[in-house]
Write a protein that holds these residues in place. Sequence first.
Motif, PDB file in Angstrom:
ATOM      1  N   GLY A 127      26.487 -30.331 -43.813  1.00  0.00           N
ATOM      2  CA  GLY A 127      26.987 -31.192 -42.734  1.00  0.00           C
ATOM      3  C   GLY A 127      27.972 -30.512 -41.811  1.00  0.00           C
ATOM      4  N   LEU A 128      27.833 -29.193 -41.689  1.00  0.00           N
ATOM      5  CA  LEU A 128      28.748 -28.427 -40.828  1.00  0.00           C
ATOM      6  C   LEU A 128      28.075 -28.215 -39.472  1.00  0.00           C
ATOM      7  N   LYS A 129      28.562 -28.985 -38.470  1.00  0.00           N
ATOM      8  CA  LYS A 129      27.884 -28.954 -37.170  1.00  0.00           C
ATOM      9  C   LYS A 129      28.403 -27.842 -36.284  1.00  0.00           C
ATOM     10  N   SER A 130      29.650 -27.436 -36.509  1.00  0.00           N
ATOM     11  CA  SER A 130      30.300 -26.482 -35.628  1.00  0.00           C
ATOM     12  C   SER A 130      30.840 -25.331 -36.462  1.00  0.00           C
ATOM     13  N   TYR A 131      30.435 -24.136 -36.138  1.00  0.00           N
ATOM     14  CA  TYR A 131      30.819 -22.983 -36.974  1.00  0.00           C
ATOM     15  C   TYR A 131      30.638 -21.691 -36.185  1.00  0.00           C
ATOM     16  N   GLN A 132      31.303 -20.643 -36.691  1.00  0.00           N
ATOM     17  CA  GLN A 132      31.119 -19.308 -36.136  1.00  0.00           C
ATOM     18  C   GLN A 132      30.248 -18.501 -37.089  1.00  0.00           C
ATOM     19  N   THR A 133      29.449 -17.583 -36.525  1.00  0.00           N
ATOM     20  CA  THR A 133      28.733 -16.606 -37.348  1.00  0.00           C
ATOM     21  C   THR A 133      29.232 -15.228 -36.943  1.00  0.00           C
ATOM     22  N   HIS A 134      29.254 -14.339 -37.921  1.00  0.00           N
ATOM     23  CA  HIS A 134      29.905 -13.061 -37.695  1.00  0.00           C
ATOM     24  C   HIS A 134      29.193 -12.011 -38.554  1.00  0.00           C
ATOM     25  N   ILE A 135      28.820 -10.902 -37.951  1.00  0.00           N
ATOM     26  CA  ILE A 135      28.231  -9.789 -38.717  1.00  0.00           C
ATOM     27  C   ILE A 135      29.021  -8.526 -38.381  1.00  0.00           C
ATOM     28  N   ASN A 136      29.618  -7.922 -39.387  1.00  0.00           N
ATOM     29  CA  ASN A 136      30.277  -6.629 -39.187  1.00  0.00           C
ATOM     30  C   ASN A 136      29.264  -5.532 -39.503  1.00  0.00           C
ATOM     31  N   THR A 137      29.103  -4.607 -38.578  1.00  0.00           N
ATOM     32  CA  THR A 137      28.139  -3.520 -38.778  1.00  0.00           C
ATOM     33  C   THR A 137      28.853  -2.191 -38.630  1.00  0.00           C
ATOM     34  N   LYS A 175      31.599   0.795 -40.717  1.00  0.00           N
ATOM     35  CA  LYS A 175      32.983   0.871 -41.213  1.00  0.00           C
ATOM     36  C   LYS A 175      34.013   0.624 -40.111  1.00  0.00           C
ATOM     37  N   GLU A 176      33.782   1.241 -38.946  1.00  0.00           N
ATOM     38  CA  GLU A 176      34.757   1.108 -37.848  1.00  0.00           C
ATOM     39  C   GLU A 176      34.833  -0.325 -37.341  1.00  0.00           C
ATOM     40  N   ALA A 177      33.777  -1.093 -37.559  1.00  0.00           N
ATOM     41  CA  ALA A 177      33.762  -2.500 -37.127  1.00  0.00           C
ATOM     42  C   ALA A 177      34.281  -3.425 -38.216  1.00  0.00           C
ATOM     43  N   GLY A 178      34.721  -2.837 -39.339  1.00  0.00           N
ATOM     44  CA  GLY A 178      35.304  -3.666 -40.395  1.00  0.00           C
ATOM     45  C   GLY A 178      34.358  -4.016 -41.515  1.00  0.00           C
ATOM     46  N   GLN A 179      33.160  -3.406 -41.528  1.00  0.00           N
ATOM     47  CA  GLN A 179      32.268  -3.694 -42.660  1.00  0.00           C
ATOM     48  C   GLN A 179      32.817  -3.022 -43.909  1.00  0.00           C
ATOM     49  N   VAL A 180      32.974  -3.830 -44.958  1.00  0.00           N
ATOM     50  CA  VAL A 180      33.539  -3.351 -46.220  1.00  0.00           C
ATOM     51  C   VAL A 180      32.467  -3.331 -47.307  1.00  0.00           C
ATOM     52  N   VAL A 181      31.622  -4.352 -47.304  1.00  0.00           N
ATOM     53  CA  VAL A 181      30.536  -4.422 -48.288  1.00  0.00           C
ATOM     54  C   VAL A 181      29.242  -4.025 -47.581  1.00  0.00           C
ATOM     55  N   ILE A 211      25.792 -12.275 -43.311  1.00  0.00           N
ATOM     56  CA  ILE A 211      26.255 -13.027 -42.134  1.00  0.00           C
ATOM     57  C   ILE A 211      27.358 -13.956 -42.604  1.00  0.00           C
ATOM     58  N   HIS A 212      28.538 -13.806 -42.011  1.00  0.00           N
ATOM     59  CA  HIS A 212      29.636 -14.733 -42.315  1.00  0.00           C
ATOM     60  C   HIS A 212      29.382 -16.050 -41.572  1.00  0.00           C
ATOM     61  N   ILE A 213      29.625 -17.163 -42.255  1.00  0.00           N
ATOM     62  CA  ILE A 213      29.672 -18.481 -41.606  1.00  0.00           C
ATOM     63  C   ILE A 213      31.086 -19.000 -41.798  1.00  0.00           C
ATOM     64  N   LEU A 214      31.749 -19.289 -40.678  1.00  0.00           N
ATOM     65  CA  LEU A 214      33.153 -19.728 -40.715  1.00  0.00           C
ATOM     66  C   LEU A 214      33.270 -21.085 -40.040  1.00  0.00           C
ATOM     67  N   GLY A 215      33.863 -22.039 -40.774  1.00  0.00           N
ATOM     68  CA  GLY A 215      33.999 -23.364 -40.187  1.00  0.00           C
ATOM     69  C   GLY A 215      35.174 -24.117 -40.763  1.00  0.00           C
ATOM     70  N   LYS A 216      35.487 -25.225 -40.089  1.00  0.00           N
ATOM     71  CA  LYS A 216      36.559 -26.096 -40.580  1.00  0.00           C
ATOM     72  C   LYS A 216      35.963 -27.137 -41.503  1.00  0.00           C
ATOM     73  N   GLU A 217      36.822 -27.805 -42.261  1.00  0.00           N
ATOM     74  CA  GLU A 217      36.341 -28.858 -43.152  1.00  0.00           C
ATOM     75  C   GLU A 217      35.641 -29.916 -42.318  1.00  0.00           C
ATOM     76  N   ASN A 218      34.636 -30.560 -42.904  1.00  0.00           N
ATOM     77  CA  ASN A 218      33.900 -31.593 -42.174  1.00  0.00           C
ATOM     78  C   ASN A 218      34.747 -32.852 -42.016  1.00  0.00           C
ATOM     79  N   SER A 237      23.020  -2.610 -43.865  1.00  0.00           N
ATOM     80  CA  SER A 237      23.660  -3.243 -42.703  1.00  0.00           C
ATOM     81  C   SER A 237      22.574  -3.705 -41.737  1.00  0.00           C
ATOM     82  N   LEU A 238      23.000  -4.362 -40.669  1.00  0.00           N
ATOM     83  CA  LEU A 238      22.035  -4.825 -39.654  1.00  0.00           C
ATOM     84  C   LEU A 238      21.238  -3.650 -39.091  1.00  0.00           C
ATOM     85  N   ASN A 239      21.861  -2.481 -39.036  1.00  0.00           N
ATOM     86  CA  ASN A 239      21.159  -1.307 -38.499  1.00  0.00           C
ATOM     87  C   ASN A 239      19.947  -0.918 -39.341  1.00  0.00           C
TER      88      ASN A 239
END
Length: 105
Positions: A75-85, A87-93, A98-105, A50-52
């Motif tokens: 070509g993804l200009k706008s996106y969210q990044t997300h790190i779960n660290t 178990k209590e924060a939702g880390q499963v793996v 780092i999650h990258i979440l975005g809409k279609e371009n 984990s990040l720790n």
Amino acid sequence: MSEDCIFCKIINGEFNTEFVYETENTVVFKDINPKAPIHLLVCPKAHISSLNELEDKALMAELLQTVKDVTKKIGLKSYQTHINTGKEAGQVVFHLHIHILGKEN
Ligand code: AMP
Ligand code: ZN
């Protein structure tokens, strides 16, 4: 490589997972259960649970640089990044990603 780590197996090529992007020390692949139209995971190739447990500052920089470079590549200009660290924060793996979440371009 951690023997019972699913992401180590992916990075090791055991599932023939397509890498969207790759650098010397990082890989990027699609999340199997996407929570956004574009949902990528950026991982260090080394097993770091984990990040720790991330001590290597050059690798920290490379992970963020990979986020920038893969989003630019697709070509993804706008996106969210997300790190779960943790178990209590939702880390499963427990292989850093780092999650990258975005809409279609
Ligand atoms: P986290 O909750 O931050 O640990 O996120 C784990 C993420 O890994 C979830 O979004 C899962 O959908 C994703 N995941 C689990 N197994 C796989 C897999 N085999 N290939 C791609 N993504 C996966
Ligand atoms: Zn691992």
